[in-house]
Design a protein around this motif. Structure first.
Motif, PDB file in Angstrom:
ATOM      1  N   ILE A 146      49.694  47.156  39.215  1.00  0.00           N
ATOM      2  CA  ILE A 146      49.459  47.011  40.132  1.00  0.00           C
ATOM      3  C   ILE A 146      49.335  47.487  41.771  1.00  0.00           C
ATOM      4  O   ILE A 146      50.729  47.380  41.832  1.00  0.00           O
ATOM      5  CB  ILE A 146      49.108  45.177  40.880  1.00  0.00           C
ATOM      6  N   THR A 171      36.427  41.205  47.657  1.00  0.00           N
ATOM      7  CA  THR A 171      36.100  42.784  46.773  1.00  0.00           C
ATOM      8  C   THR A 171      36.733  43.049  45.261  1.00  0.00           C
ATOM      9  O   THR A 171      36.937  41.442  44.729  1.00  0.00           O
ATOM     10  CB  THR A 171      37.399  43.623  46.889  1.00  0.00           C
ATOM     11  N   ASN A 172      35.426  44.084  44.706  1.00  0.00           N
ATOM     12  CA  ASN A 172      35.948  43.817  43.446  1.00  0.00           C
ATOM     13  C   ASN A 172      37.858  43.824  43.218  1.00  0.00           C
ATOM     14  O   ASN A 172      38.077  44.648  43.934  1.00  0.00           O
ATOM     15  CB  ASN A 172      35.102  44.863  42.426  1.00  0.00           C
ATOM     16  N   ALA A 173      37.703  43.196  41.750  1.00  0.00           N
ATOM     17  CA  ALA A 173      39.260  43.696  41.263  1.00  0.00           C
ATOM     18  C   ALA A 173      39.715  43.648  39.830  1.00  0.00           C
ATOM     19  O   ALA A 173      38.146  43.382  39.006  1.00  0.00           O
ATOM     20  CB  ALA A 173      40.326  42.817  41.720  1.00  0.00           C
ATOM     21  N   VAL A 174      40.040  44.884  39.460  1.00  0.00           N
ATOM     22  CA  VAL A 174      40.709  44.699  37.906  1.00  0.00           C
ATOM     23  C   VAL A 174      40.930  43.321  37.798  1.00  0.00           C
ATOM     24  O   VAL A 174      42.083  43.125  37.801  1.00  0.00           O
ATOM     25  CB  VAL A 174      41.792  45.528  38.086  1.00  0.00           C
ATOM     26  N   SER A 188      37.606  48.143  34.424  1.00  0.00           N
ATOM     27  CA  SER A 188      37.322  47.995  35.115  1.00  0.00           C
ATOM     28  C   SER A 188      36.676  47.541  36.206  1.00  0.00           C
ATOM     29  O   SER A 188      37.271  46.132  35.605  1.00  0.00           O
ATOM     30  CB  SER A 188      35.960  49.005  34.746  1.00  0.00           C
ATOM     31  N   ALA A 189      36.814  47.276  37.677  1.00  0.00           N
ATOM     32  CA  ALA A 189      37.659  45.916  38.583  1.00  0.00           C
ATOM     33  C   ALA A 189      35.459  45.323  38.273  1.00  0.00           C
ATOM     34  O   ALA A 189      34.624  45.305  38.079  1.00  0.00           O
ATOM     35  CB  ALA A 189      36.915  46.821  40.267  1.00  0.00           C
ATOM     36  N   ALA A 248      42.979  38.876  40.005  1.00  0.00           N
ATOM     37  CA  ALA A 248      41.410  38.828  40.192  1.00  0.00           C
ATOM     38  C   ALA A 248      41.073  37.017  40.034  1.00  0.00           C
ATOM     39  O   ALA A 248      39.781  37.034  40.286  1.00  0.00           O
ATOM     40  CB  ALA A 248      40.699  40.312  38.833  1.00  0.00           C
TER      41      ALA A 248
END
Length: 359
Positions: free
Chosen positions: A104, A155-158, A164-165, A345
């Motif tokens: 990370i 937000t998108n996160a892994v 992928s996020a 995430a």
């Protein structure tokens, strides 16, 4: 005989040059002691505004090591046989397995805001302009920090397993059951809302969000999950008899900033940083295409432990602009180096609902 006019200001009778409301010398910059005191004043003034940042995992390694990115490892759990567990057989050697880990990263950057005042204003104003300026800078710093923290959670996160996020999980509020309200209406969960008609924030919606977090083994922050709600969302929540206001706790203790009460094992933080119409880009990640929140809905967010991180390379401090224009202008600024980033995430759930009282 003519009566002499007052010297300087007509109200005070004192010359402008003798008015020292701020203690700010025109021929010298702020002393280190004053800078340190005002830096603490900025943090003090920022405290009531901060809501999201208090739950971030602080990372300060960059404060003592060079670089603009902090890296740390995130290890996956070892696989377990769902039938036998970890039973060993006598005479059979154990087979070692490899560790699975992902990395990370949180990148930091410069943050700050400056303002300037004139020497004439400092001497003519009845207010301590520099002290007021430091308070305004403190509130600006807090709002900037909290907005970044909020946006990070949206937000998108892994995911933990890598890949992928992905956007955060989403649950919707509950619509009121059809028919006239009766004495058992507060205990009627209603129907699950949709993207176009999300429903109200209710105990059933909170249970849905807790189910998502607990179903992924997300640990709690202490003994509760934390949910950030807009005042319009908490208005509907207060209509339910199960909701316990903070003033009615059986064992009052150290409350979190913005805490208004709790429901089951969830603590609620009220903040206007949960903005109407704002939230993750995709409310229903399982569907094709992007479905952003409607303009009239609110996207509360519930988090568990280790959800997001706050990397700090340089803590916030107050800086002056030195001697400008022969001392006729004075500048103040807050300056820091920090960054936010998602850690887990799965440790967040968006609750998309209507606002206001239950209709």
């Amino acid at each position: 005989m003519a009566i002499p006019g007052p010297v300087g200001g007509a109200i005070t009778g004192a010359g402008l040059g003798s008015i020292t409301t701020t203690g700010y010398s025109s021929d010298a910059t702020l002393s280190p002691a004053i800078q340190q005191i005002w830096s603490k004043e900025i943090l003090f003034q920022a405290m009531p505004v901060l809501r999201f940042e208090q739950f971030a995992v602080k990372k300060t390694e960059l404060g003592v090591m060079p670089g603009l990115t902090i890296n740390f490892m995130r290890y996956s759990n070892l696989s377990t046989d769902q039938t036998t567990g970890a039973v060993l057989t006598e005479g059979v050697r154990m087979e070692p397995v490899a560790l699975s880990a992902s990395q990370i990263q949180i990148t930091v950057g410069e943050q700050g805001q400056a303002l300037a005042v004139t020497e004439l204003l400092l001497n003519a104003s009845f207010d301590d302009v520099m002290a007021s300026s430091s308070r305004l800078l403190g509130r600006h710093m807090a709002q900037s920090m909290d907005i970044q923290a909020r946006n990070t959670l949206y937000t998108n996160a892994v995911p933990f397993a890598g890949g992928s996020a992905v956007p955060p999980s989403v649950v919707f509020g509950r619509n009121v059951a059809s028919g006239a309200r009766t004495t058992i209406s507060p205990y009627d969960a209603g129907t699950v809302g949709t993207y176009s008609s999300p429903g109200y924030l209710s105990p059933a919606a909170i249970k849905d969000a807790v189910e998502v977090l607990a179903g992924q083994n997300i640990p709690r922050l202490g003994d509760t999950y934390v949910c950030f709600v807009h005042p319009s969302q908490s208005r509907a929540l207060r209509d339910w008899p199960e909701f316990i206001e903070v003033t009615k706790y059986a064992a009052p203790g150290n409350f979190m900033l913005g805490e208004i009460g709790r429901l089951y094992d969830v603590v609620f933080i009220e903040t206007t940083q949960v903005v109407q119409g704002q939230g993750p880009a995709d409310l229903v990640s399982a569907t094709t295409g992007v479905q952003a929140p409607t303009a009239t809905s609110y996207s509360a967010i519930m988090i568990g432990d280790n959800a997001f991180g706050h990397a700090i390379a340089l803590p916030v401090e107050l800086r002056d602009g030195g001697v400008i224009d022969f001392g006729r202008e004075h500048g103040l600024a807050w300056y820091a180096i920090w960054g936010f980033g998602m850690i887990t995430a799965e440790s967040r759930v968006v609750i998309n609902t209507k606002g206001g009282a239950i209709a």
